[in-house]
Design a protein around this motif. Structure first.
Motif, PDB file in Angstrom:
ATOM      1  N   ASN A   1       3.100   6.773  -3.823  1.00  5.05           N
ATOM      2  CA  ASN A   1       2.112   7.409  -2.953  1.00  5.05           C
ATOM      3  C   ASN A   1       2.500   7.292  -1.487  1.00  5.05           C
ATOM      4  O   ASN A   1       2.368   8.248  -0.718  1.00  5.05           O
ATOM      5  N   LEU A   2       2.990   6.118  -1.073  1.00  2.24           N
ATOM      6  CA  LEU A   2       3.381   5.949   0.333  1.00  2.24           C
ATOM      7  C   LEU A   2       4.491   6.929   0.697  1.00  2.24           C
ATOM      8  O   LEU A   2       4.492   7.510   1.787  1.00  2.24           O
ATOM      9  N   PHE A   3       5.448   7.120  -0.210  1.00  5.69           N
ATOM     10  CA  PHE A   3       6.507   8.090   0.072  1.00  5.69           C
ATOM     11  C   PHE A   3       5.927   9.495   0.172  1.00  5.69           C
ATOM     12  O   PHE A   3       6.321  10.267   1.052  1.00  5.69           O
ATOM     13  N   LEU A   4       4.994   9.828  -0.727  1.00  2.00           N
ATOM     14  CA  LEU A   4       4.411  11.178  -0.694  1.00  2.00           C
ATOM     15  C   LEU A   4       3.674  11.404   0.624  1.00  2.00           C
ATOM     16  O   LEU A   4       3.815  12.456   1.262  1.00  2.00           O
ATOM     17  N   ILE A   5       2.888  10.416   1.051  1.00  2.30           N
ATOM     18  CA  ILE A   5       2.143  10.582   2.308  1.00  2.30           C
ATOM     19  C   ILE A   5       3.108  10.590   3.492  1.00  2.30           C
ATOM     20  O   ILE A   5       2.951  11.374   4.437  1.00  2.30           O
TER      21      ILE A   5
ATOM     22  N   ALA B   1      -6.871   7.846   6.941  1.00  2.00           N
ATOM     23  CA  ALA B   1      -7.606   7.028   5.973  1.00  2.00           C
ATOM     24  C   ALA B   1      -6.869   7.002   4.646  1.00  2.00           C
ATOM     25  O   ALA B   1      -6.749   5.958   3.992  1.00  2.00           O
ATOM     26  N   LEU B   2      -6.333   8.164   4.256  1.00  2.00           N
ATOM     27  CA  LEU B   2      -5.602   8.261   2.987  1.00  2.00           C
ATOM     28  C   LEU B   2      -4.380   7.360   3.006  1.00  2.00           C
ATOM     29  O   LEU B   2      -4.054   6.711   2.021  1.00  2.00           O
ATOM     30  N   PHE B   3      -3.692   7.312   4.150  1.00  2.00           N
ATOM     31  CA  PHE B   3      -2.511   6.452   4.261  1.00  2.00           C
ATOM     32  C   PHE B   3      -2.904   4.981   4.137  1.00  2.00           C
ATOM     33  O   PHE B   3      -2.182   4.179   3.554  1.00  2.00           O
TER      34      PHE B   3
ATOM     35  N   MET C   1       3.047  -2.171   7.898  1.00  2.00           N
ATOM     36  CA  MET C   1       2.154  -1.059   7.602  1.00  2.00           C
ATOM     37  C   MET C   1       1.344  -0.707   8.844  1.00  2.00           C
ATOM     38  O   MET C   1       1.100   0.454   9.149  1.00  2.00           O
ATOM     39  N   ILE C   2       0.921  -1.760   9.581  1.00  2.00           N
ATOM     40  CA  ILE C   2       0.166  -1.508  10.815  1.00  2.00           C
ATOM     41  C   ILE C   2       1.061  -0.805  11.829  1.00  2.00           C
ATOM     42  O   ILE C   2       0.621   0.073  12.573  1.00  2.00           O
ATOM     43  N   LYS C   3       2.347  -1.166  11.814  1.00  2.00           N
ATOM     44  CA  LYS C   3       3.279  -0.497  12.734  1.00  2.00           C
ATOM     45  C   LYS C   3       3.310   1.007  12.442  1.00  2.00           C
ATOM     46  O   LYS C   3       3.190   1.819  13.360  1.00  2.00           O
ATOM     47  N   ILE C   4       3.451   1.365  11.157  1.00  2.00           N
ATOM     48  CA  ILE C   4       3.472   2.797  10.824  1.00  2.00           C
ATOM     49  C   ILE C   4       2.157   3.440  11.252  1.00  2.00           C
ATOM     50  O   ILE C   4       2.136   4.521  11.856  1.00  2.00           O
ATOM     51  N   TRP C   5       1.047   2.768  10.986  1.00  2.00           N
ATOM     52  CA  TRP C   5      -0.255   3.358  11.301  1.00  2.00           C
ATOM     53  C   TRP C   5      -0.410   3.547  12.800  1.00  2.00           C
ATOM     54  O   TRP C   5      -0.824   4.601  13.272  1.00  2.00           O
TER      55      TRP C   5
END
Lengths: 115, 515
Positions: free
Chosen positions: B347-351, B379-381, B430-434
């Motif tokens: 899912n992470l790759f898809l998003i 939110a989805l991510f 993950m927070i970095k990506i966000w």
């Protein structure tokens, strides 16, 4: 006989690894090819080397006589050879495409996916 | 009933053949892709239900009894893995409708997708070590083509590394099989389980060396430290749909093979489990440290695959403990972790792929402002991202919790400490990506020209979102109702520790017939 096979297999493994550590893509392919052969010979050898006793049952007999060659390693090696052939030809084509796309066959120059 | 075992292999094979026949029509191939993977998912769920109801299923190919013929076996672990393969395949087939361009579709994307799924599912249900090698090769050749399809420069470089390391792994696997056959005279996994105690007593050194060869070979495929370097240098090069199915499934096939081999065949080899535990701990740390330094979405996610593989193998490594409770809990955690991870990581790759299409780049530094534009995508991510980091009540929390409990019960403080540290750093990543992709203001310079991609209209965006939302819902469901998956994983762990049902299903081996 066994000792010669062991030496041969060892030489194949070491030559394969040596070639793979070179920078040239073609040598890499040859190295992988030799590794595959070494593995095939290994299976063949540890399956037991038996001379001139094919695993065939005589007409009317239920089973072949004892002490015949084990047919299974030969079947395994045959399968592995076919797979190895397919993968090697794929790799040869891939190497050609890599050369066309990057203009080099030096593996040290292929670093753009690393950083 | 037993014929059900072969369905996860036959359905993708039939779909691959149909896709080749329909190679002129991209539309027909797309329909076959979605319907075929949907059928695979349905068949795999049916298989899981049947296994839960009737116990382990086994099928002797062409009626040759074990250990002479090839046996297909589905125990709970196999069935769970096949379901996960079906879920990932279905999600990716939908995503690929938009993500894969016309050139790649014409060049044979769909047939290869089905062949890949066939290889993956075949590896899960096979009960024969040499057959496992053949399944690996089927899977590999399909993955080689998928990775190289399109022929961009980056892809070619990534493919060269991927192909080389995987072929080395195959050569080692083959050598290990040769030695194993020489030692035991059989390659049937159930038969190997029965012969191994006697052989290990006679030739402990040779058995240890063989186990080492298997460990290295599967370790390369799973991405264990220090054998993982091919992964982050190739997984970010192909189209996102291909990356997603690789990230979800391929390394997990390696983990599955490790679990199968080091419970069923080398279950009593304490040294191997100790080595696995050490390598797994290093893998968790090395993977997450690799991710911290990256600013490319898919490269960050690739490094996290490695780190998460470490968590799964820790569960297997806890077999060092003599306490059966700890062993069971460790394997339960490993199976739960695999299930959680496949769904979340795909899912992470898809998003990530949707973000890439919206921004035209994968460099986090050049992104920003997506939250203002699409708060729901942010939110989805967060659902899979926080789940990956192990925030309650998402699926990753339960996976980590059971692993920590097993580790603490075993008294492996260092391992648990490393796992917690890796979890914290995963959260940072993950927070970095966000922050970079969604929260911060977009940079002044216009960097949208980095990747040229056709613009995304509403309908196409919706198609990309369907699998991402579906997988996110699954993550939430596992998080809110973890009992079901806990029961499944517990059952799988029980069968791994006491393989009597497995052996009985394979049958005919009980006599220990000489090869």
């Amino acid at each position: 006989m066994l000792i010669f096979m062991a030496i041969l297999i060892g030489v194949l493994y070491s030559t394969g690894v040596y070639l793979m550590l070179r920078r040239n893509v073609v040598k890499l392919i040859f190295g992988l090819f030799l590794l595959g052969h070494a593995a095939n010979l290994l299976i063949f050898t540890v399956g037991g080397l038996v001379r001139a006793r094919p695993p065939l049952a005589a007409v009317g007999a239920d089973a072949p006589p004892p002490d015949v060659a084990d047919p299974l390693p030969q079947a395994l090696v045959l399968t592995a050879i076919v797979i190895g052939f397919a993968l090697t030809s794929f790799f040869a084509v891939l190497a050609k495409r890599v050369f066309l796309a990057t203009g080099t066959d030096d593996t040290d120059a292929l670093k753009s996916t690393e950083s | 009933m037993n014929q059900l075992v072969v369905m996860p292999v036959l359905i993708p094979l039939a779909c691959a053949a149909l896709s080749v026949l329909a190679s002129r029509s991209a539309r027909a191939q797309g329909i076959i892709g979605v319907v075929g993977t949907g059928a695979l998912l349905a068949a795999s769920i049916l298989l899981l239900r049947t296994v839960l109801e009737h116990g382990v299923l086994a099928l002797q190919i062409a009626g040759w009894p074990a250990p002479y013929g090839i046996t297909l076996v589905a125990d709970t672990l196999s069935a769970i893995m096949v379901v996960l393969g079906g879920i990932t395949g279905f999600a990716v087939a939908i995503y690929a409708l938009v993500d894969i361009d016309a050139d790649r579709r014409e060049a044979g994307f769909y047939p290869m997708l089905h062949v890949l799924l066939m290889g993956v599912c075949f590896s899960f249900v096979t009960g024969d070590a040499f057959n496992l090698y053949v399944c690996f090769e089927i899977m590999l050749i399909a993955s080689f083509v998928l990775l190289a399809l399109g022929g961009e420069r980056m892809q070619m470089e990534g493919a060269l590394k991927y192909v080389t390391l995987n072929l080395v792994s195959s050569a080692i696997f083959l050598s290990a099989l040769g030695v194993l056959y020489g030692l035991t005279g059989t390659l049937n996994l159930a038969h190997l389980h029965q012969l191994m105690p006697g052989v290990a007593a006679e030739h402990p050194d040779l058995v240890a060396a063989t186990a080492g060869l298997f460990l290295v070979s599967f370790g390369i495929k799973a991405g264990l430290f220090p054998l993982y370097f091919w992964l982050p240098s190739s997984y970010h090069t192909p189209p996102v749909a291909v990356s997603a199915i690789f990230a979800g499934l391929l390394t997990k096939v390696g983990v599955y093979a490790l679990i199968r081999m080091f419970t069923l065949v080398f279950g009593d080899l304490e040294g191997a489990h100790r080595l696995l535990l050490i390598l797994a701990t290093l893998t968790m740390i090395a993977g997450v440290l690799g991710a911290v330094s990256q600013y490319h979405i898919r490269r960050i996610l690739s490094f996290h695959i490695i780190s998460q593989i470490g968590y799964m193998v820790v569960g297997l490594g806890l077999m060092v403990s003599p306490d059966p409770d700890v062993r069971r809990l460790g394997l339960l955690a490993a199976v739960f972790y695999i299930a959680h991870h496949i769904i979340v990581k795909a899912n992470l790759f898809l998003i990530g792929g949707i973000v890439r299409r919206l921004r035209g780049t994968e460099e986090l530094r050049d992104m920003g402002g997506l939250y203002r534009q699409m708060p729901w995508l942010a939110a989805l991510f967060l659902v899979p991202a926080l789940s990956l980091a192990g925030i309650p009540p998402l699926s990753g929390f339960w996976a980590k919790l059971s692993l920590f409990r097993a580790g603490l019960q075993a008294g492996q403080w260092v391992v648990v400490g490393a796992a917690i540290a890796a979890g914290v750093m995963t959260l940072m990543s993950m927070i970095k990506i966000w922050n970079e992709a969604f929260w911060k203001a977009p940079p002044e310079t216009d960097a949208t020209a980095a990747i040229t991609i056709e613009p995304l209209d509403r309908g196409r965006l919706a198609v990309l979102l369907v699998p991402a939302v579906g997988l996110a819902v699954l993550t939430l469901l596992i998080g809110l109702f973890p009992g079901f998956l806990f029961d499944l994983a517990g059952r799988a762990a029980g069968e791994l520790l006491d393989p009597t049902p497995y052996l009985e299903a394979v049958g005919a081996v009980a006599t220990g017939g000489a090869p």
